[in-house]
Motif scaffolding. Structure first.
Motif, PDB file in Angstrom:
ATOM      1  N   ASN A  71     -49.577  16.242  45.535  1.00  0.00           N
ATOM      2  CA  ASN A  71     -49.768  14.978  44.826  1.00  0.00           C
ATOM      3  C   ASN A  71     -51.213  14.507  44.951  1.00  0.00           C
ATOM      4  OD1 ASN A  71     -47.032  15.033  44.426  1.00  0.00           O
ATOM      5  ND2 ASN A  71     -46.589  13.231  45.654  1.00  0.00           N
ATOM      6  N   GLU A  72     -51.725  13.902  43.891  1.00  0.00           N
ATOM      7  CA  GLU A  72     -53.051  13.287  43.911  1.00  0.00           C
ATOM      8  C   GLU A  72     -52.910  11.810  43.575  1.00  0.00           C
ATOM      9  OE1 GLU A  72     -55.910  16.975  42.447  1.00  0.00           O
ATOM     10  OE2 GLU A  72     -55.460  15.360  41.028  1.00  0.00           O
ATOM     11  N   GLN A  73     -53.710  10.977  44.243  1.00  0.00           N
ATOM     12  CA  GLN A  73     -53.748   9.550  43.937  1.00  0.00           C
ATOM     13  C   GLN A  73     -54.650   9.338  42.719  1.00  0.00           C
ATOM     14  OE1 GLN A  73     -52.028   7.002  45.505  1.00  0.00           O
ATOM     15  NE2 GLN A  73     -50.972   8.728  46.448  1.00  0.00           N
ATOM     16  N   TRP A  74     -54.135   8.699  41.689  1.00  0.00           N
ATOM     17  CA  TRP A  74     -54.878   8.364  40.485  1.00  0.00           C
ATOM     18  C   TRP A  74     -54.795   6.856  40.285  1.00  0.00           C
ATOM     19  CZ3 TRP A  74     -56.050  11.703  35.867  1.00  0.00           C
ATOM     20  CH2 TRP A  74     -56.247  13.035  36.235  1.00  0.00           C
ATOM     21  N   ARG A  93     -58.861  10.044  38.303  1.00  0.00           N
ATOM     22  CA  ARG A  93     -58.795  10.376  39.725  1.00  0.00           C
ATOM     23  C   ARG A  93     -60.071   9.861  40.366  1.00  0.00           C
ATOM     24  NH1 ARG A  93     -59.651  14.907  43.589  1.00  0.00           N
ATOM     25  NH2 ARG A  93     -57.979  14.607  45.118  1.00  0.00           N
ATOM     26  N   PRO A  94     -59.990   8.851  41.226  1.00  0.00           N
ATOM     27  CA  PRO A  94     -61.202   8.232  41.761  1.00  0.00           C
ATOM     28  C   PRO A  94     -62.044   9.167  42.636  1.00  0.00           C
ATOM     29  CG  PRO A  94     -59.237   7.229  42.719  1.00  0.00           C
ATOM     30  CD  PRO A  94     -58.777   8.168  41.662  1.00  0.00           C
ATOM     31  N   GLN A  95     -61.446  10.213  43.181  1.00  0.00           N
ATOM     32  CA  GLN A  95     -62.211  11.144  44.013  1.00  0.00           C
ATOM     33  C   GLN A  95     -63.020  12.140  43.188  1.00  0.00           C
ATOM     34  OE1 GLN A  95     -58.918  10.559  44.456  1.00  0.00           O
ATOM     35  NE2 GLN A  95     -58.965   9.389  46.337  1.00  0.00           N
ATOM     36  N   GLY A  96     -62.939  12.054  41.875  1.00  0.00           N
ATOM     37  CA  GLY A  96     -63.704  12.970  41.028  1.00  0.00           C
ATOM     38  C   GLY A  96     -62.811  14.013  40.399  1.00  0.00           C
ATOM     39  N   LYS A  97     -63.146  15.265  40.588  1.00  0.00           N
ATOM     40  CA  LYS A  97     -62.445  16.368  39.940  1.00  0.00           C
ATOM     41  C   LYS A  97     -61.033  16.545  40.499  1.00  0.00           C
ATOM     42  CE  LYS A  97     -63.288  21.165  38.647  1.00  0.00           C
ATOM     43  NZ  LYS A  97     -63.149  20.974  37.234  1.00  0.00           N
ATOM     44  N   SER A  98     -60.078  16.711  39.598  1.00  0.00           N
ATOM     45  CA  SER A  98     -58.711  17.007  39.997  1.00  0.00           C
ATOM     46  C   SER A  98     -58.593  18.498  40.288  1.00  0.00           C
ATOM     47  CB  SER A  98     -57.731  16.641  38.874  1.00  0.00           C
ATOM     48  OG  SER A  98     -56.429  17.065  39.212  1.00  0.00           O
ATOM     49  N   SER A 121     -63.098  16.387  32.239  1.00  0.00           N
ATOM     50  CA  SER A 121     -62.629  17.350  33.233  1.00  0.00           C
ATOM     51  C   SER A 121     -63.081  16.944  34.629  1.00  0.00           C
ATOM     52  CB  SER A 121     -63.132  18.757  32.910  1.00  0.00           C
ATOM     53  OG  SER A 121     -64.552  18.787  32.923  1.00  0.00           O
ATOM     54  N   GLN A 122     -64.095  16.086  34.714  1.00  0.00           N
ATOM     55  CA  GLN A 122     -64.609  15.604  35.999  1.00  0.00           C
ATOM     56  C   GLN A 122     -65.091  14.177  35.821  1.00  0.00           C
ATOM     57  OE1 GLN A 122     -67.377  18.136  38.335  1.00  0.00           O
ATOM     58  NE2 GLN A 122     -68.821  16.457  38.065  1.00  0.00           N
ATOM     59  N   THR A 123     -64.829  13.336  36.826  1.00  0.00           N
ATOM     60  CA  THR A 123     -65.294  11.956  36.773  1.00  0.00           C
ATOM     61  C   THR A 123     -66.496  11.767  37.682  1.00  0.00           C
ATOM     62  OG1 THR A 123     -63.809  11.251  38.543  1.00  0.00           O
ATOM     63  CG2 THR A 123     -62.986  11.061  36.300  1.00  0.00           C
ATOM     64  N   ALA A 124     -67.235  10.732  37.403  1.00  0.00           N
ATOM     65  CA  ALA A 124     -68.414  10.419  38.211  1.00  0.00           C
ATOM     66  C   ALA A 124     -67.968  10.000  39.603  1.00  0.00           C
ATOM     67  CB  ALA A 124     -69.227   9.312  37.545  1.00  0.00           C
ATOM     68  N   ALA A 125     -68.280  10.820  40.586  1.00  0.00           N
ATOM     69  CA  ALA A 125     -67.977  10.524  41.990  1.00  0.00           C
ATOM     70  C   ALA A 125     -68.892  11.385  42.847  1.00  0.00           C
ATOM     71  CB  ALA A 125     -66.512  10.835  42.309  1.00  0.00           C
ATOM     72  N   ALA A 126     -69.256  10.894  44.000  1.00  0.00           N
ATOM     73  CA  ALA A 126     -70.083  11.636  44.960  1.00  0.00           C
ATOM     74  C   ALA A 126     -71.341  12.205  44.303  1.00  0.00           C
ATOM     75  CB  ALA A 126     -69.255  12.737  45.615  1.00  0.00           C
TER      76      ALA A 126
END
Length: 170
Positions: A71-74, A93-98, A121-126
């Motif tokens: 499971n991933e937290q979204w 997904r707040p951590q970036g890439k799923s 495919s990827q969100t802005a994170a880190a």
């Protein structure tokens, strides 16, 4: 006519930028009248799941099936503009890439007509930037954003849609 379209586009873009900024900073527990951000689990296993949130009569549903991992937290943020003319939905997904492989996805905005949508495919994170899906990987309809069979590369980390409400002035 072109000026009106430019103004509508500018208003839509302004709402998107403001909503995106607010969604990034509103704590999960906060629930101001015009925006709501909630946490949910994206579950692998190949089973179709749906998560839905609403503000008043406007609703966003995110339907998906995924494989691999755990499971991933979204987060899902929904927002309604002050004039009730634009409703937005962001799922990410707040951590970036799923790390899950999505076999399908669909976002549906009820009681709106989508004017803007994008999937990533990827969100802005880190320190990373958003990486949009290729346009051929998904399709935008009047009220849905959906993967394209045979074209979608199974990577999804964020989806955003803004719809014009069918709000009638009296």
């Amino acid at each position: 006519m072109a000026t009106q379209n430019n103004l509508n586009s500018a208003a839509t873009l302004s709402f998107l930028l403001i909503f995106g900024w607010v969604a990034g900073f509103v704590p999960v527990e906060a629930s101001p009248e015009g925006t709501k951000t909630v946490e949910f689990n994206v579950k692998p296993g190949g089973v179709v799941h749906t998560f839905t949130e609403a503000i008043r009569e406007y609703e966003c549903s995110f339907t998906y099936a995924s494989q691999g991992g755990t499971n991933e937290q979204w987060l899902m943020s929904v927002g309604l503009s002050d004039d009730d003319k634009l409703f937005s939905c962001s799922v990410w997904r707040p951590q970036g890439k799923s790390y899950l492989f999505f076999t399908q996805f669909k976002a549906e905005l009820k009681r709106t007509k989508i004017e803007y949508a994008n999937a990533y495919s990827q969100t802005a994170a880190a320190g990373q930037s958003d990486v949009p899906l290729k346009p051929e990987e998904f399709t935008v309809g009047d009220s849905t954003v959906t993967h394209r069979d045979g074209k979608f590369n199974a990577q999804l980390s964020k989806l955003t849609a803004i719809g014009r409400t069918r709000h009638d002035e009296l």
